[in-house]
Design a protein around this motif. Structure first.
Motif: not given
Length: 532
Positions: A18-45
């Protein structure tokens, strides 16, 4: 009161994909990144080992492709494997450009040069795992999250639980396009409406369906379940990878002992001190994960023991502390000095190899709906994921999805006039004990009946139980206000049913699916595809 939001891209999930996609898209797009807990609650960390990529002059794309195909037991899609491996160097270079602090080593030349340290893991014929000590996932995640926070066009929203996708079909409109999602705001208790030109499922896997897992609590198959309800096909959900070595200790919750220890010479032993892996595979400790997990499971059942032991104490203490600081410190917290003692380990559910069918851009069967990362089924992993290919898949397909969205941007409008979530017919629950009980029952029978070794009888028993649970959950969902626990249970039970259906359809043992009733390989390798 519930709210309405509109974005160019709605990304459900805040991990590597999700974060890679958000950062790869250009800065003129409005992007929402949702986490169902705290942002660091997923598997990646939590990912320790690293990212597989062809980076060394002695390695080749052909070798990485061949290793992946072998590990996948004949079920990998060759085009997906080649695409991913060919994009691996570019993905790593992008991560380095973002500032990810991968581990370096002194090259020993007269120029005083340093190169990135590469390690080797099970199934790989070369050292090709780039890593940040033994905390690669945390290093990548923290770097990408810091970058995302610096981008004013990226809105990072935590404690938001996606309830379901909104499609034209569900609203009774012509067409099948995905228009957005209904999302529970845990702070307000309201279900908000998110409209978006593109919706992305980057929700991770479903290993929490099992009683013992290396995964964080949030890996409940949400993306797979929402996509199925929206009309997407799913594939190969019978292939659930069990990591062979999770720390066995009553206070150690979900702590993974990285495969890189075995790559650096750690040995698996019985309580007597005897090695056993050479009896099961010529590659011994470096055999693929399914082979190692089944061997451990076999020895535990044969001897009636609670665990086996992973021993790296024959290596110099300084080497262990330098290369595996996270494992060393964590084990020390539980009174285990890995420089002097073996580590008690057991297999645990680790990775969902199947998922939502997507193309090379992560696009699903539903227009404008993408799935990337562990939620998706790209064909890369086949019947068994090779170590450290999963993070690579996140970066490669996220970057590819971004390209596809940009190509369609001018022809894709923001959906208008989406209806609000209707909570007029439901009440607050006074029987949440039902959710807790069903949750425990589901995970226990999945472990007992749909685990490392299966039989048709066990699978049919599990199918009967899960169908009863689904009926109970559906009644509960129809009458009471949604909560995170209810949403996750609903999704997890649905994905469990899909896993069992997939396992019953495969009349052979291949890769991660091992059944005593069909112990042999069929002559032709065929994906298990389920259609809603």
């Amino acid at each position: 009161m519930s709210q309405h939001f509109g974005h160019d891209v709605l990304i459900i999930g805040s991990g590597a994909a999700g974060l890679t996609l958000a950062l790869t898209l250009p800065g003129n797009l409005r992007i929402a990144v949702l986490s169902k807990g705290q942002l660091d609650n997923g598997s990646t960390p939590h990912a320790q080992g690293g990212v597989a990529a062809v980076l060394d002059d002695t390695d080749t794309v052909e070798s990485h492709v061949e290793d992946t195909l072998i590990a996948g037991a004949g079920l990998c899609r060759a085009d997906a494997v080649r695409f991913t491996v060919e994009q691996s160097r570019a993905a790593i270079e992008w991560l380095i450009a973002q500032g990810v602090p991968f581990t370096r080593e002194d090259t020993g030349d007269d120029e005083g040069g340093f190169a990135y340290h590469l390690t080797r893991e099970g199934g790989h014929s070369h050292r090709r795992i780039i890593h940040a000590a033994d905390a690669t996932g945390a290093a990548i995640f923290n770097t990408l999250l810091d970058k995302a926070r610096q981008r004013p066009n990226i809105e990072l929203l935590d404690e938001r639980v996606a309830v379901d996708l909104i499609t034209e079909h569900k609203l009774g409109r012509p067409g099948r396009r995905c228009l957005g999602a209904y999302v529970l705001n845990r702070a307000t208790g309201e279900v908000d409406t998110f409209a978006a030109r593109f919706v992305v499922l980057a929700c991770g896997g479903a290993a929490k369906v099992y009683l013992y897992t290396s995964n964080p609590d949030g890996n409940t198959g949400d993306g797979i379940a929402m996509a199925w309800r929206a009309g997407c096909r799913v594939g190969n959900l019978e292939f659930n990878q069990f990591h062979p070595t999770c720390l066995y200790h009553p206070q150690a919750k979900n702590f993974l002992i990285t495969e890189a220890l075995r790559g650096e010479g750690a040995l698996l032993k019985l309580p007597s001190g005897e090695r056993f892996m050479p009896r099961f595979d010529a590659r011994a400790e470096l055999a693929p994960r399914d082979v190692v997990a089944r061997a451990i499971d076999h020895e535990m059942k044969r001897l009636g023991i609670d665990c086996v032991y992973l021993d790296i104490s024959h290596k110099p203490a300084a080497f262990i502390k330098e290369h595996f600081p996270t494992v060393y410190e964590r084990c020390l917290d539980f009174g285990i000095d890995i420089t002097r003692q073996p580590i008690p380990v057991v297999p645990a559910a680790h990775y969902t190899c199947g998922g939502v069918l997507v193309d090379q851009h992560g696009l699903t069967d539903v227009p404008d709906l993408y799935a990337i990362g562990e939620s998706s089924f790209t064909g890369l992993h086949g019947a068994n994921r090779m170590a450290s290919n999963s993070l690579l898949e996140c970066f490669v397909y996220a970057r590819s999805a971004a390209q596809d969205m940009l190509a369609k941007l001018d022809d894709t409008e923001l959906p208008q006039a989406l209806p609000s979530w209707d909570a007029s017919q439901v009440t607050d629950s006074d029987e949440d004990v039902i959710i807790a009980h069903n949750w425990d029952e589901l995970r226990r029978f999945m472990w007992d009946y749909v685990g490392i070794v299966r039989t048709t009888k066990r699978l049919l028993r599990a199918q009967h139980r899960v169908r009863l649970l689904l009926a109970e959950i559906d009644e509960f969902y129809s009458n009471y206000k949604v909560t995170r626990d209810l949403i996750e249970l609903r999704n997890l039970a649905l994905v469990a049913d899909l896993m069992i259906r997939s396992a019953l359809e495969r009349k052979e043992s291949r890769g991660l699916h091992y059944t005593l009733d069909y112990p042999n390989l069929l002559p032709e390798a065929v994906d298990t595809i389920l259609t809603p």
